[in-house]
Design a protein around this motif. Structure first.
Motif, PDB file in Angstrom:
ATOM      1  N   LEU A  77       0.828  -1.208   0.000  1.00  0.00           N
ATOM      2  CA  LEU A  77       0.000   0.000   0.000  1.00  0.00           C
ATOM      3  C   LEU A  77       0.863   1.258   0.000  1.00  0.00           C
ATOM      4  CD1 LEU A  77      -2.842  -0.968   2.526  1.00  0.00           C
ATOM      5  CD2 LEU A  77      -3.027  -0.741   0.040  1.00  0.00           C
ATOM      6  N   SER A  78       1.891   1.275   0.842  1.00  0.00           N
ATOM      7  CA  SER A  78       2.756   2.453   0.897  1.00  0.00           C
ATOM      8  C   SER A  78       3.549   2.624  -0.391  1.00  0.00           C
ATOM      9  CB  SER A  78       3.718   2.337   2.088  1.00  0.00           C
ATOM     10  OG  SER A  78       4.549   1.196   1.961  1.00  0.00           O
ATOM     11  N   PHE A  79       3.949   1.528  -1.006  1.00  0.00           N
ATOM     12  CA  PHE A  79       4.677   1.599  -2.267  1.00  0.00           C
ATOM     13  C   PHE A  79       3.805   2.185  -3.369  1.00  0.00           C
ATOM     14  CE2 PHE A  79       6.033  -0.696  -6.217  1.00  0.00           C
ATOM     15  CZ  PHE A  79       7.209  -0.002  -6.404  1.00  0.00           C
ATOM     16  N   VAL A  80       2.560   1.744  -3.441  1.00  0.00           N
ATOM     17  CA  VAL A  80       1.634   2.282  -4.450  1.00  0.00           C
ATOM     18  C   VAL A  80       1.395   3.766  -4.219  1.00  0.00           C
ATOM     19  CG1 VAL A  80      -0.733   2.172  -5.304  1.00  0.00           C
ATOM     20  CG2 VAL A  80       0.515   0.057  -4.864  1.00  0.00           C
ATOM     21  N   VAL A  81       1.192   4.147  -2.963  1.00  0.00           N
ATOM     22  CA  VAL A  81       0.988   5.568  -2.646  1.00  0.00           C
ATOM     23  C   VAL A  81       2.213   6.384  -3.040  1.00  0.00           C
ATOM     24  CG1 VAL A  81       0.699   7.216  -0.747  1.00  0.00           C
ATOM     25  CG2 VAL A  81      -0.670   5.126  -0.802  1.00  0.00           C
TER      26      VAL A  81
END
Length: 271
Positions: A77-81
């Motif tokens: 999730l943090s990577f996509v954000v």
């Protein structure tokens, strides 16, 4: 395009060597590790043997794997954000040198600020635990996307740029047909770095948050193992984190290969 010689001996093929050589180094390191533990008679509460670590991993698999899934969820999730926000900021920077000059120092500020210093504030401000961990990890992973993508968008062939201007290409046409294709190798390089940083950020954020229960990630398992002096379990959790990091890097390398392998020299030359 595969340019390898079919007559090359199996062990001398580049693809085989890229797997074989790291595997041999890993086997040698594990053998040295086991030899030192046995030879120096180190107790398990200091350094466990590789066999004891694997035994603990199998015994605690359900708990550790569940924690791994929680950590990977935060990481992805943090990577996509980070990718979405980083690319948008890069597109903004490339529109004007003035904007880049005014805002880029603040992107650097995010990179040099220790996440452990601001994570407690983020966890206080963002009440939802998962969202706060995602924000912390995304801040860690953001800068490589911004810096690499911005560099790629600016690193265009001057002759091609003159050709586009001569044909009165619009700003949008230059962006989609010239700047973005030129930036892809830099962008994918940023992805490789950012994916690993997202995992590091997720683990650090979990350490700071100290969340337990059903939402406990691998960082919590490491903390609990340290408190209980269960060092084999700590090593097993660290092994899963390392495997997760390698997996993310391999996935990013695969995406780079399928995206650039048919036309960019950096990937064609590896076959």
């Amino acid at each position: 395009m595969n340019t390898s010689n079919p007559n090359t001996p199996f062990l001398k093929q580049p693809r085989v060597q890229r797997v074989l050589y790291p595997a041999l180094v890993a086997i040698a390191l594990v053998a040295i590790w086991h030899g030192l533990v046995v030879g120096l008679e180190l107790p398990p509460y200091l350094v466990p043997s590789p066999g004891l670590m694997m035994e603990t991993l199998i015994k605690e698999w359900s708990t550790l794997f569940g924690s791994l899934l929680i950590t990977m969820k935060i990481t992805v999730l943090s990577f996509v954000v980070a990718v979405v926000i980083g690319v948008l900021i890069s597109f903004l920077f490339v529109q004007s040198r003035l904007i880049e000059t005014a805002l880029f120092p603040y992107a650097v500020l995010l990179q040099v600020t220790p996440i452990v210093a601001i994570a407690p504030l983020i966890i206080i401000w963002v009440k939802q635990p998962t969202a706060s961990l995602v924000v912390c990890a995304a801040l860690v992973a953001l800068f490589p996307i911004i810096s690499n993508t911005t560099l790629g968008l600016r690193s265009i062939d001057p002759d091609l740029q003159s050709y586009f201007k001569m044909n009165r290409a619009t700003r949008g046409q230059m962006l989609w047909r010239l700047r973005i294709p030129s930036a892809l190798p830099y962008f994918f390089g940023g992805l490789r770095i950012s994916s690993g940083l997202a995992l590091i950020g997720a683990v650090v954020a979990e350490f700071v948050a100290g969340t337990g229960g059903t939402n406990a990630g691998l960082a919590y398992q490491i903390l609990m193992a340290g408190y209980q002096l269960d060092i084999p379990r700590m090593f097993a959790a660290l092994l899963l984190i390392s495997i997760a990091g390698v997996f993310l890097f391999v996935v990013m390398a695969w995406l780079t290969k399928i995206s650039l392998g048919s036309w960019h020299a950096s990937e064609i030359a590896q076959d």
